[in-house]
Design an enzyme around this catalytic site. Structure first.
Site, PDB file in Angstrom:
ATOM      1  N   CYS A  73      -2.067   2.323   7.859  1.00 12.91           N
ATOM      2  CA  CYS A  73      -1.152   1.231   7.106  1.00 12.91           C
ATOM      3  C   CYS A  73      -1.862  -0.318   7.359  1.00 12.91           C
ATOM      4  O   CYS A  73      -2.012  -0.805   8.527  1.00 12.91           O
ATOM      5  CB  CYS A  73       0.311   1.299   7.799  1.00 12.91           C
ATOM      6  SG  CYS A  73       1.055   0.058   8.532  1.00 12.91           S
ATOM      7  N   CYS A  79       4.642  -7.188   7.657  1.00 16.00           N
ATOM      8  CA  CYS A  79       5.707  -6.968   8.831  1.00 16.00           C
ATOM      9  C   CYS A  79       5.783  -7.940   9.616  1.00 16.00           C
ATOM     10  O   CYS A  79       4.914  -8.531  10.295  1.00 16.00           O
ATOM     11  CB  CYS A  79       5.216  -5.822   9.334  1.00 16.00           C
ATOM     12  SG  CYS A  79       6.430  -4.964  10.417  1.00 16.00           S
ATOM     13  N   CYS A 106       2.998  -5.467  15.866  1.00 14.84           N
ATOM     14  CA  CYS A 106       2.440  -4.431  16.767  1.00 14.84           C
ATOM     15  C   CYS A 106       0.837  -4.623  16.931  1.00 14.84           C
ATOM     16  O   CYS A 106       0.215  -4.917  16.031  1.00 14.84           O
ATOM     17  CB  CYS A 106       2.766  -3.103  16.263  1.00 14.84           C
ATOM     18  SG  CYS A 106       4.587  -2.900  16.252  1.00 14.84           S
ATOM     19  N   CYS A 111       3.148   8.550   1.831  1.00 17.76           N
ATOM     20  CA  CYS A 111       3.374   7.571   2.765  1.00 17.76           C
ATOM     21  C   CYS A 111       3.643   6.199   2.062  1.00 17.76           C
ATOM     22  O   CYS A 111       2.865   5.558   1.488  1.00 17.76           O
ATOM     23  CB  CYS A 111       2.355   7.373   3.891  1.00 17.76           C
ATOM     24  SG  CYS A 111       2.637   6.206   5.194  1.00 17.76           S
ATOM     25  N   CYS A 152      -1.841  -2.712  14.943  1.00 19.09           N
ATOM     26  CA  CYS A 152      -1.625  -2.409  13.579  1.00 19.09           C
ATOM     27  C   CYS A 152      -2.056  -3.461  12.464  1.00 19.09           C
ATOM     28  O   CYS A 152      -1.969  -4.651  12.826  1.00 19.09           O
ATOM     29  CB  CYS A 152       0.093  -2.394  13.479  1.00 19.09           C
ATOM     30  SG  CYS A 152       0.504  -2.113  11.825  1.00 19.09           S
ATOM     31  N   GLU A 194       0.892  -1.210  -0.044  1.00 13.15           N
ATOM     32  CA  GLU A 194       0.313  -0.088   0.059  1.00 13.15           C
ATOM     33  C   GLU A 194       0.740   1.207   0.047  1.00 13.15           C
ATOM     34  O   GLU A 194       1.874   1.243   0.424  1.00 13.15           O
ATOM     35  CB  GLU A 194      -0.836  -0.138   1.030  1.00 13.15           C
ATOM     36  CG  GLU A 194      -1.828  -1.294   1.340  1.00 13.15           C
ATOM     37  CD  GLU A 194      -2.505  -0.833   2.852  1.00 13.15           C
ATOM     38  OE1 GLU A 194      -3.332  -1.682   2.805  1.00 13.15           O
ATOM     39  OE2 GLU A 194      -2.280  -0.105   3.610  1.00 13.15           O
TER      40      GLU A 194
HETATM   41  S1  SF4 Z   1       3.199  -0.648  13.282  1.00 15.11           S
HETATM   42 FE1  SF4 Z   1       2.717  -2.326  12.227  1.00 15.11          FE
HETATM   43  S2  SF4 Z   1       4.132  -1.878  10.048  1.00 15.11           S
HETATM   44 FE2  SF4 Z   1       5.027  -0.582  11.659  1.00 15.11          FE
HETATM   45  S3  SF4 Z   1       6.513  -1.748  12.811  1.00 15.11           S
HETATM   46 FE3  SF4 Z   1       4.781  -2.214  13.798  1.00 15.11          FE
HETATM   47  S4  SF4 Z   1       3.560  -4.042  12.828  1.00 15.11           S
HETATM   48 FE4  SF4 Z   1       5.149  -3.364  11.361  1.00 15.11          FE
END
Ligand code: SF4
Length: 375
Positions: free
Chosen positions: A348, A125, A129, A118, A132, A105
């Site tokens: 994101c 990833c 997190c 962005c 996220c 994206e």
């Molecule tokens: S916020 Fe999302 S994209 Fe960013 S490091 Fe954490 S898991 Fe990865």
């Protein structure tokens, strides 16, 4: 023999390198190693970033024999736009497919005097997190330098005539510092005055805190660093940003305090996503200024953009105001980031996640126009 298609990562490994995988210095070296004059690399850079051509054949000031030799060794990359969503506030979210089908994206954010992109650095990833949507996708692979830069070129094509991309933030899918070689090359092309030509201070790279890579990143160019802090205690940050168990708050802040490339003219941007009853207390607001002492910094407070993959919600507006007011009162430079593109899954990973689950297939044509008709 089996006719099975190669997996995403195997198909990726089989591709020829893109000419966009290299900074000017690296491309000159690649050309020299093949016996091609280095100035031909400069001509290729012009075609890629100034003329935005999509084929080697179109590079007409190169001899035809050289063009076919280049085409045997390299391609020009490019990403396919699978879906575009445009918010009522003008924010455009692009869902892009790489040659191996991997989806990423990019979000283009128009503001009064600037256009910010962005962009993503990984497919998914690995850092998971807790708040996220990208973390919920899992991790597939790193993006190449060419794939990072193709997001910039695609965004640039979407600007109104005569306008330019003014800012690039590495805050999309992925942890940029886990893909530092490709990210560093992309930065070199972004700030190359004869390539994409952005001022380094207009480039910001965000990290969850991969400490060993912060120093090397800040050596690449005088860009800005953003740090996803999101908590004032290890107990809370361990949950929100699991990388904190490896690199806790104290170690993170000590690294920033000691880095010679962080100073008043190059402050750190701390990202603090406010989540109701998680990290929005007045105690958090009072603890934060003490933690940041000695680090030239600004704090971006971002009320949580809620989505189905996380159990968190934004605080009530009065709690957000109380939090930012307490930071102001303590002398912290703080901005409250306006919510952009909430109606188009702009945070994101949200759109890719939704597509992965099949929810976006209802609109195979892609463009959805104003957000109230987006879904
Ligand atoms: S916020 Fe999302 S994209 Fe960013 S490091 Fe954490 S898991 Fe990865």
């Amino acid at each position: 023999m089996s006719a099975a298609l190669p997996s995403v990562s195997r198909a990726h490994a089989l591709r020829r390198p893109s000419l966009k995988d290299y900074s000017r210095t690296a491309l000159r070296e690649r050309f020299a190693a093949r016996g091609w004059p280095a100035y031909r690399a400069d001509q290729v850079m012009d075609w890629l970033y100034r003329s935005d051509v999509d084929s080697i054949e179109a590079m007409t000031n190169l001899p035809a024999t050289l063009r076919s030799e280049i085409a045997e060794a390299f391609d020009v990359g490019g990403l396919e736009v699978e879906t575009t969503r445009t918010s009522v506030d003008g924010t455009q979210k692009l869902l892009l497919a790489a040659a191996d089908g991997a989806r990423i994206e990019a979000v283009l954010i128009p503001e009064e005097r600037r256009h910010t992109l962005c962009l993503s650095t990984q497919v998914g990833c690995p850092l998971t997190c807790d708040f996220c949507a990208t973390g919920a996708l899992g991790f597939t692979r790193n993006l190449t330098t060419g794939e990072i830069l193709d997001q910039v070129l695609e965004a640039r094509r979407r600007l109104p005539p005569g306008e330019t991309l003014t800012n690039v933030v590495f805050m999309g899918m992925g942890e940029p510092l886990l893909n530092l070689p490709a990210v560093s090359e992309a930065i070199r092309v972004l700030v190359d005055p004869k390539a994409l030509g952005l001022a380094p201070r207009r480039v910001t790279v965000s990290t969850a805190g991969v400490l060993p890579q912060i120093g090397p990143l800040l050596e690449v160019a005088p860009i800005h660093l953003a740090v996803s802090l999101h908590a004032t205690t290890d107990a809370v940050r361990d949950v929100l940003v699991p990388l904190n168990k490896r690199f806790p708050i104290d170690a993170l802040l000590r690294t920033l305090r000691e880095d010679p490339n962080i100073h008043r003219r190059r402050p750190v941007f701390f990202e603090y996503t406010l989540m109701e009853d998680v990290n929005d207390s007045i105690e958090d607001a009072r603890r934060l200024p003490g933690l940041l002492r000695g680090i030239p910094s600004k704090v971006n407070v971002i009320p949580m953009n809620p989505h189905a993959d996380a159990p968190y919600r934004p605080p009530r507006p009065e709690v957000v105001d109380r939090f930012t007011a307490a930071l102001h009162a303590a002398g912290v430079r703080v901005t409250l980031r306006r919510d952009r593109g909430r109606d188009i899954d702009a945070a994101c990973g949200q759109l890719a996640n939704r597509v992965a689950k099949g929810a976006a297939n209802a609109n195979p044509t892609g463009d959805v126009g104003p957000a109230d008709s987006a879904d």
